[in-house]
Write a protein that holds these residues in place. Sequence first.
Motif, PDB file in Angstrom:
ATOM      1  N   GLN A  16       0.838  -1.206   0.000  1.00  0.00           N
ATOM      2  CA  GLN A  16       0.000   0.000   0.000  1.00  0.00           C
ATOM      3  C   GLN A  16       0.875   1.259   0.000  1.00  0.00           C
ATOM      4  OE1 GLN A  16      -2.040   1.028   3.673  1.00  0.00           O
ATOM      5  NE2 GLN A  16      -3.898   1.475   2.525  1.00  0.00           N
ATOM      6  N   ALA A  17       1.952   1.210   0.766  1.00  0.00           N
ATOM      7  CA  ALA A  17       2.811   2.385   0.891  1.00  0.00           C
ATOM      8  C   ALA A  17       3.728   2.585  -0.309  1.00  0.00           C
ATOM      9  CB  ALA A  17       3.645   2.279   2.161  1.00  0.00           C
ATOM     10  N   THR A  18       4.064   1.477  -1.004  1.00  0.00           N
ATOM     11  CA  THR A  18       5.026   1.619  -2.097  1.00  0.00           C
ATOM     12  C   THR A  18       4.387   1.699  -3.480  1.00  0.00           C
ATOM     13  OG1 THR A  18       5.318  -0.777  -2.073  1.00  0.00           O
ATOM     14  CG2 THR A  18       6.967   0.540  -0.919  1.00  0.00           C
ATOM     15  N   GLU A  19       3.416   0.847  -3.739  1.00  0.00           N
ATOM     16  CA  GLU A  19       2.851   0.862  -5.101  1.00  0.00           C
ATOM     17  C   GLU A  19       1.335   0.872  -5.159  1.00  0.00           C
ATOM     18  OE1 GLU A  19       3.509  -3.041  -7.169  1.00  0.00           O
ATOM     19  OE2 GLU A  19       4.964  -3.330  -5.578  1.00  0.00           O
ATOM     20  N   GLY A  20       0.690   0.890  -3.996  1.00  0.00           N
ATOM     21  CA  GLY A  20      -0.774   0.936  -3.982  1.00  0.00           C
ATOM     22  C   GLY A  20      -1.386  -0.444  -4.068  1.00  0.00           C
ATOM     23  N   LEU A  21      -2.652  -0.535  -3.647  1.00  0.00           N
ATOM     24  CA  LEU A  21      -3.340  -1.828  -3.617  1.00  0.00           C
ATOM     25  C   LEU A  21      -4.465  -1.874  -4.637  1.00  0.00           C
ATOM     26  CD1 LEU A  21      -3.751  -2.247   0.258  1.00  0.00           C
ATOM     27  CD2 LEU A  21      -2.026  -3.313  -1.186  1.00  0.00           C
ATOM     28  N   THR A  22      -4.752  -3.083  -5.101  1.00  0.00           N
ATOM     29  CA  THR A  22      -5.942  -3.258  -5.927  1.00  0.00           C
ATOM     30  C   THR A  22      -7.150  -3.265  -4.981  1.00  0.00           C
ATOM     31  OG1 THR A  22      -5.881  -5.661  -5.701  1.00  0.00           O
ATOM     32  CG2 THR A  22      -4.655  -4.710  -7.546  1.00  0.00           C
ATOM     33  N   ASP A  23      -8.338  -3.209  -5.556  1.00  0.00           N
ATOM     34  CA  ASP A  23      -9.551  -3.197  -4.721  1.00  0.00           C
ATOM     35  C   ASP A  23      -9.649  -4.457  -3.860  1.00  0.00           C
ATOM     36  OD1 ASP A  23     -10.176  -0.792  -5.797  1.00  0.00           O
ATOM     37  OD2 ASP A  23     -11.622  -1.571  -7.260  1.00  0.00           O
ATOM     38  N   VAL A  24      -9.268  -5.588  -4.459  1.00  0.00           N
ATOM     39  CA  VAL A  24      -9.328  -6.863  -3.723  1.00  0.00           C
ATOM     40  C   VAL A  24      -8.350  -6.841  -2.552  1.00  0.00           C
ATOM     41  CG1 VAL A  24      -8.951  -9.361  -3.909  1.00  0.00           C
ATOM     42  CG2 VAL A  24     -10.023  -8.118  -5.796  1.00  0.00           C
ATOM     43  N   GLU A  25      -7.135  -6.362  -2.827  1.00  0.00           N
ATOM     44  CA  GLU A  25      -6.120  -6.284  -1.769  1.00  0.00           C
ATOM     45  C   GLU A  25      -6.544  -5.307  -0.675  1.00  0.00           C
ATOM     46  OE1 GLU A  25      -2.095  -7.216  -4.423  1.00  0.00           O
ATOM     47  OE2 GLU A  25      -2.935  -5.194  -4.363  1.00  0.00           O
ATOM     48  N   GLN A  26      -7.145  -4.204  -1.092  1.00  0.00           N
ATOM     49  CA  GLN A  26      -7.601  -3.203  -0.116  1.00  0.00           C
ATOM     50  C   GLN A  26      -8.679  -3.797   0.802  1.00  0.00           C
ATOM     51  OE1 GLN A  26      -6.383   0.177   0.239  1.00  0.00           O
ATOM     52  NE2 GLN A  26      -7.457  -0.235   2.156  1.00  0.00           N
ATOM     53  N   ALA A  27      -9.563  -4.583   0.198  1.00  0.00           N
ATOM     54  CA  ALA A  27     -10.614  -5.231   1.000  1.00  0.00           C
ATOM     55  C   ALA A  27     -10.000  -6.215   1.994  1.00  0.00           C
ATOM     56  CB  ALA A  27     -11.592  -5.957   0.074  1.00  0.00           C
ATOM     57  N   GLU A  28      -8.982  -6.929   1.536  1.00  0.00           N
ATOM     58  CA  GLU A  28      -8.293  -7.878   2.417  1.00  0.00           C
ATOM     59  C   GLU A  28      -7.584  -7.145   3.561  1.00  0.00           C
ATOM     60  OE1 GLU A  28      -8.378 -10.913   2.734  1.00  0.00           O
ATOM     61  OE2 GLU A  28      -6.520 -11.685   3.590  1.00  0.00           O
ATOM     62  N   LEU A  29      -6.964  -6.020   3.238  1.00  0.00           N
ATOM     63  CA  LEU A  29      -6.281  -5.227   4.273  1.00  0.00           C
ATOM     64  C   LEU A  29      -7.294  -4.697   5.294  1.00  0.00           C
ATOM     65  CD1 LEU A  29      -3.723  -3.838   5.379  1.00  0.00           C
ATOM     66  CD2 LEU A  29      -4.175  -1.949   3.834  1.00  0.00           C
ATOM     67  N   ASP A  30      -8.413  -4.195   4.807  1.00  0.00           N
ATOM     68  CA  ASP A  30      -9.457  -3.687   5.720  1.00  0.00           C
ATOM     69  C   ASP A  30      -9.932  -4.798   6.655  1.00  0.00           C
ATOM     70  OD1 ASP A  30      -9.249  -1.261   4.523  1.00  0.00           O
ATOM     71  OD2 ASP A  30     -11.007  -1.505   3.231  1.00  0.00           O
ATOM     72  N   GLY A  35     -10.752  -2.231  11.164  1.00  0.00           N
ATOM     73  CA  GLY A  35     -11.072  -0.868  11.599  1.00  0.00           C
ATOM     74  C   GLY A  35      -9.891  -0.081  12.126  1.00  0.00           C
ATOM     75  N   ARG A  36      -8.813  -0.792  12.505  1.00  0.00           N
ATOM     76  CA  ARG A  36      -7.644  -0.050  12.980  1.00  0.00           C
ATOM     77  C   ARG A  36      -6.859   0.397  11.753  1.00  0.00           C
ATOM     78  NH1 ARG A  36      -5.565  -5.013  16.316  1.00  0.00           N
ATOM     79  NH2 ARG A  36      -5.968  -5.806  14.250  1.00  0.00           N
ATOM     80  N   HIS A  37      -6.039   1.384  11.932  1.00  0.00           N
ATOM     81  CA  HIS A  37      -5.270   1.863  10.788  1.00  0.00           C
ATOM     82  C   HIS A  37      -3.811   2.046  11.181  1.00  0.00           C
ATOM     83  CE1 HIS A  37      -4.358   3.662   7.017  1.00  0.00           C
ATOM     84  NE2 HIS A  37      -3.905   4.757   7.600  1.00  0.00           N
ATOM     85  N   ASP A  38      -2.946   1.349  10.465  1.00  0.00           N
ATOM     86  CA  ASP A  38      -1.515   1.465  10.740  1.00  0.00           C
ATOM     87  C   ASP A  38      -0.863   2.221   9.586  1.00  0.00           C
ATOM     88  OD1 ASP A  38       1.158   1.182  11.106  1.00  0.00           O
ATOM     89  OD2 ASP A  38       1.093  -0.934  11.620  1.00  0.00           O
ATOM     90  N   ASN A  39      -0.437   3.458   9.853  1.00  0.00           N
ATOM     91  CA  ASN A  39       0.224   4.197   8.775  1.00  0.00           C
ATOM     92  C   ASN A  39       1.730   4.301   9.006  1.00  0.00           C
ATOM     93  OD1 ASN A  39       0.320   6.059  10.781  1.00  0.00           O
ATOM     94  ND2 ASN A  39      -0.402   7.784   9.565  1.00  0.00           N
ATOM     95  N   THR A  40       2.269   3.433   9.864  1.00  0.00           N
ATOM     96  CA  THR A  40       3.704   3.503  10.145  1.00  0.00           C
ATOM     97  C   THR A  40       4.537   3.144   8.908  1.00  0.00           C
ATOM     98  OG1 THR A  40       3.707   1.230  10.977  1.00  0.00           O
ATOM     99  CG2 THR A  40       3.417   2.976  12.611  1.00  0.00           C
ATOM    100  N   PHE A  41       3.976   2.293   8.048  1.00  0.00           N
ATOM    101  CA  PHE A  41       4.718   1.941   6.835  1.00  0.00           C
ATOM    102  C   PHE A  41       4.695   3.107   5.850  1.00  0.00           C
ATOM    103  CE2 PHE A  41       3.860  -2.135   8.715  1.00  0.00           C
ATOM    104  CZ  PHE A  41       5.048  -2.807   8.524  1.00  0.00           C
ATOM    105  N   ASP A  42       3.574   3.827   5.820  1.00  0.00           N
ATOM    106  CA  ASP A  42       3.474   5.025   4.986  1.00  0.00           C
ATOM    107  C   ASP A  42       4.495   6.072   5.426  1.00  0.00           C
ATOM    108  OD1 ASP A  42       1.702   5.056   2.845  1.00  0.00           O
ATOM    109  OD2 ASP A  42      -0.036   5.086   4.168  1.00  0.00           O
ATOM    110  N   VAL A  43       4.574   6.262   6.745  1.00  0.00           N
ATOM    111  CA  VAL A  43       5.520   7.249   7.283  1.00  0.00           C
ATOM    112  C   VAL A  43       6.954   6.831   6.946  1.00  0.00           C
ATOM    113  CG1 VAL A  43       6.448   8.288   9.398  1.00  0.00           C
ATOM    114  CG2 VAL A  43       3.987   7.964   9.162  1.00  0.00           C
TER     115      VAL A  43
END
Lengths: 189, 166
Positions: A16-30, A35-43
């Motif tokens: 997600q932080a490097t190249e983005g996710l497809t809709d399927v991958e995004q659903a799997e991540l969610d 409901g929690r959100h980890d943006n430490t990899f984004d940072v």
Amino acid sequence: MTENTDQVLIDLLIKQATEGLTDVEQAELDRLERGRHDNTFDVTVSAISLIDERGEEPMPSHLRANIRAAAERFFDERKRQSFSPLGRDEHKPLPRSSFPNWLGWAVAACGLPSSCSEFLFHTSSAGTGFALAELLRPRRKSLRSQRSDKNSWPRRLTCSKRVVTKGSMTEISDVTGDIVWSDSEQKGM
Amino acid sequence: MKAYGGLVWSIARKMLRNNDDAEDVVQEVFIDIWKNAERFDEAQSSETTFVAMIARRRIIDRIRYTSRRISADSLEDVTAEPWTRADESMQISVEAKEAAAAMKDLRPEQRQVLHLSIVQGLSHQEIADATGMPLGTVKTHARRGILQAREFLGLGKNLDEKEATA
């Protein structure tokens, strides 16, 4: 959460932080984040991207002008919305204030000074070292100290779990009866 | 815009290369920044990193939307001089300095993969194609490098804490 799920979660967060996710991958991540959100990899990824970044290339003047115009529109709109409690529907007539409504506001206004004085009296006479000025003073901490505070939360929480009950502290295990406060019997400070 | 205009423009140009795309995306980035300013958490990142994070997210969205990716300039340059300027007087972000220090401990192949992935914007598959590394190896290098940098930035405990509370 199993180790395998943890690996999948990390892989998805990195993708997600490097190249983005497809809709399927995004659903799997969610689903995995629940409901929690980890943006430490984004940072982290953003920090790495900044290592060699100095913003040396100036923004073209026409783009700068476009963004300035967009900023004016954006903040004007926001200002309008914040001034108008009705948002975009500004022409909607305000409801007329009734006598009970007016009376309620009047009572609240009368009570405000006494509430403030009571608050100030209690905070200053209680001797707890709590001052209003201190409460209102903005406290800015460095990034590093805030991180170390954050890391010490679990330890502090663990410490606070120690509950003082009758018989749980050896120093006072033989103390019986009720505790009664008496000004006349008080000694020392 | 005065403080971060050059930064956002530079990131967009680097990742997109196409001027028209970069101009479009930079405007969108600034609107995102204005909208998300309340979410800025000083405890988690500096302002610069926050702005860069929003910019990257928007640019990645754009890349995914247009399905266009840039190609690496020169793989030899990347391998030979990964982020050498970071050792100088780089003042752009405290996290960037920490990340640069973390990079020094990485193996050259890991640094190369991170550069191609994060700075050049290549997908793992494109990196595999460009370098001849197997896709699994590219993913391993990226994963280890990012995890190590994340630990170095002091952000690594979050997931573990979440694990404990889950």
